[in-house]
Write an enzyme that holds these catalytic residues in place. Structure first.
Site, short mmCIF file in Angstrom:
data_model
loop_
_atom_site.label_atom_id
_atom_site.label_comp_id
_atom_site.label_asym_id
_atom_site.label_seq_id
_atom_site.Cartn_x
_atom_site.Cartn_y
_atom_site.Cartn_z
N TYR B 280 68.11 49.88 67.05
CA TYR B 280 66.80 50.20 67.59
C TYR B 280 66.94 50.64 69.05
O TYR B 280 67.48 49.90 69.88
CB TYR B 280 65.89 48.97 67.48
N TYR B 330 60.68 59.21 66.61
CA TYR B 330 60.18 57.88 66.98
C TYR B 330 59.50 57.23 65.77
O TYR B 330 58.29 57.07 65.73
CB TYR B 330 59.20 58.01 68.14
#
Lengths: 138, 376
Positions: B280, B330
């Site tokens: 992440y 994203y």
């Protein structure tokens, strides 16, 4: 106060936070202390995170701390900060334990030293609001 | 080891799908979510009406999503639009499938933040530190990187290695938003946002959607593609400083260590067995913190670890082979889980990690999670 400038965001004052900001107006930095177990924390909370007691008070503290980190904002997330960029924000570990975000009083040091010893300085915004800022301690 | 151990190799990801990524002002969350769902259903060959579990993330109303897709599930979970939710959702779905609460779960994530002009700071997310001008998750990561610099001597040129490697991967990924290669010097010259971070340390904000279809190992055998098994799970929250959102004084080192102990213990592998890492990357420093906490390097040594293109395909630890949040899309962790599946299936073309058998997803955040995937 020049009303042509957009107003900066103000603290959200409610039953829990009111005591903190009233103390700031009087030049006193405080953290919330549990009347039952003595746990100290900031920001204020409806119950003590250690023992869940509702009996808590805003306890005056030394106003001293250590610089944990700092950043410099080059982007204005609010229009009211547009004239301030770039501006610094410091993260202070108070001697009593809690962390507090704030600004350096006056001009920020060019390269603040992490670990520097700090002390609180109160900056009056207007008759209702005084903000706690920090300066390097001699 | 943890109590999830009985879930090891029991639940599979059987279908994955995504939309194009970019700026789609004429579409909305539901339109994007529906397209990702249709692609994931096509990917696994499941009859869509067999989907009886629905998990949605960042979608305004789960029931409207169900109506649009013609689903009547017996298990529904809506999750908020926070970046840390992807593996949380996948783990919840795995537990629900194992318990029999549903047979086939569809997990749908959609993001229309680009078209909605989301800022991630200021008036849209009021907070206790606003009077001091402190706002945004990026600023919290800038605080942590500043500490890392001071404590370990990590440099912004080392941090740049993360952004440069992921951009390199995006250039190999036909779906990715960012296609211009960048250099370490480009990173150093980018405009500062919240110093010490610069524009190229920040993730993209773009529109798109992702869908993952999950089921049990037994049911997975009847579907189109090789199932990808969930072999390890790790989880630990850090709420003690939540009022400074997205900040942890120790850069989540202790939580990440705990997550690593769980996920590697359950899967029976260690960091040296990971063929590709999906990490992440809301901001580039998160990657450094993740590498240290999970044990890919010692604490404080991530700057040196990533030097010389270590995170590129062909490097010592190919990471975020789709380009990640910094350069692909994203999709808040969801697309990285999809990329792990595609790597283990061998579907990644120019960015394929040859012979990838073990892939790891991690999100080191206030809700840290990791999943280890293997080939079923």
């Amino acid at each position: 106060m020049d009303t042509s400038l957009p107003a900066k965001p103000r603290p959200h004052i409610n039953a829990i936070s009111r005591g903190f900001w009233e103390n700031c107006r009087r030049g006193i930095l405080s953290v919330q202390r549990c009347d039952d177990c003595g746990h100290q924390h900031y920001p204020g909370a409806p119950v003590c995170p250690s023992c869940l007691s509702s009996r808590q008070s805003w306890a005056p503290i030394s106003g001293r701390g250590t610089l944990v980190s700092w950043v410099r904002f080059h982007r204005a997330y609010w229009d009211s900060f547009r004239a301030d960029v770039p501006y610094a924000v410091c993260l202070v570990k108070l001697d009593e334990g809690p962390l507090m975000l704030s600004n350096f009083a006056g001009d920020a040091p060019a390269e603040p030293t992490i670990g520097a010893l700090l002390e609180v300085v109160f900056e009056k915004v207007d008759s209702d609001l005084t903000l706690p800022k920090f300066r390097v301690r001699d | 080891m943890n109590d999830y151990a009985k879930l090891k190799d029991r639940i599979a990801i059987v279908g994955v799908g995504n939309t194009a990524y970019g700026n789609f002002p004429d579409n909305d969350d539901y339109g994007l979510g529906a397209e990702a769902f249709r692609n994931a259903i096509e990917d696994c060959g499941l009859e869509k009406n067999k989907v009886d579990g629905l998990l949605v993330c960042r979608i305004p109303y789960y029931a409207r999503m169900g109506e649009i897709l013609g689903l009547s599930p017996r298990w529904t979970v809506p999750l908020p639009p926070h970046g840390r939710m992807s593996a949380m959702g996948i783990i919840e779905a795995a537990a629900a499938l194992e318990a029999g609460l549903c047979d086939y779960a569809a997990l749908i994530y959609a993001n229309i933040g680009r078209s909605r002009r989301v800022n991630y700071g200021g008036e849209e997310s009021p907070g206790v530190w606003d009077p001091f001008g402190f706002t945004s998750p990026g600023a919290a990561h800038a605080l942590m990187f500043q500490q890392h610099r001071a404590m370990y001597g990590t440099t912004t040129r080392q941090l740049a290695e993360v952004s440069v490697a992921f951009r390199h991967h995006a250039c190999l990924n036909p779906d990715a938003v960012m296609k211009q290669p960048i250099s370490i010097d480009d990173h150093e010259a980018a405009r500062p946002i919240v110093e010490p971070l610069r524009l190229l340390d920040y993730c993209l904000i773009n529109d798109g959607a992702v869908c993952v279809i999950m089921t049990t190992k037994e049911r997975a055998r009847d579907l189109k593609k090789r199932p990808i098994m969930i072999s390890g799970i790790g989880a630990r929250e850090a709420y003690e400083t939540a009022s400074i959102a997205n900040y942890d004084p120790e850069c989540w080192y202790h939580q990440a260590r705990d997550v690593g102990r769980q996920v590697y213990g359950m899967a029976g592998v260690g960091p040296s067995d990971i063929d590709t890492l999906m990490c992440y990357d809301n901001f580039s420093p998160t990657v450094l913190f993740s590498l240290e906490g999970l044990g890919f390097c010692e604490r404080g040594e991530s700057g040196g670890f990533v030097e010389g293109g270590a995170l590129k395909v062909g490097g010592r630890l190919p990471t975020n082979t789709d380009g990640g949040h910094l350069s692909n899309s994203y999709m808040q962790g969801w697309a990285l889980n999809v990329e792990a599946v595609r790597q283990l299936r061998g579907e990644c073309g120019a960015r394929q990690v040859v012979g990838a058998e073990v892939a790891q997803f991690c999100a080191i955040t206030p809700c840290s999670r990791s999943i280890i995937y293997t080939r079923g």
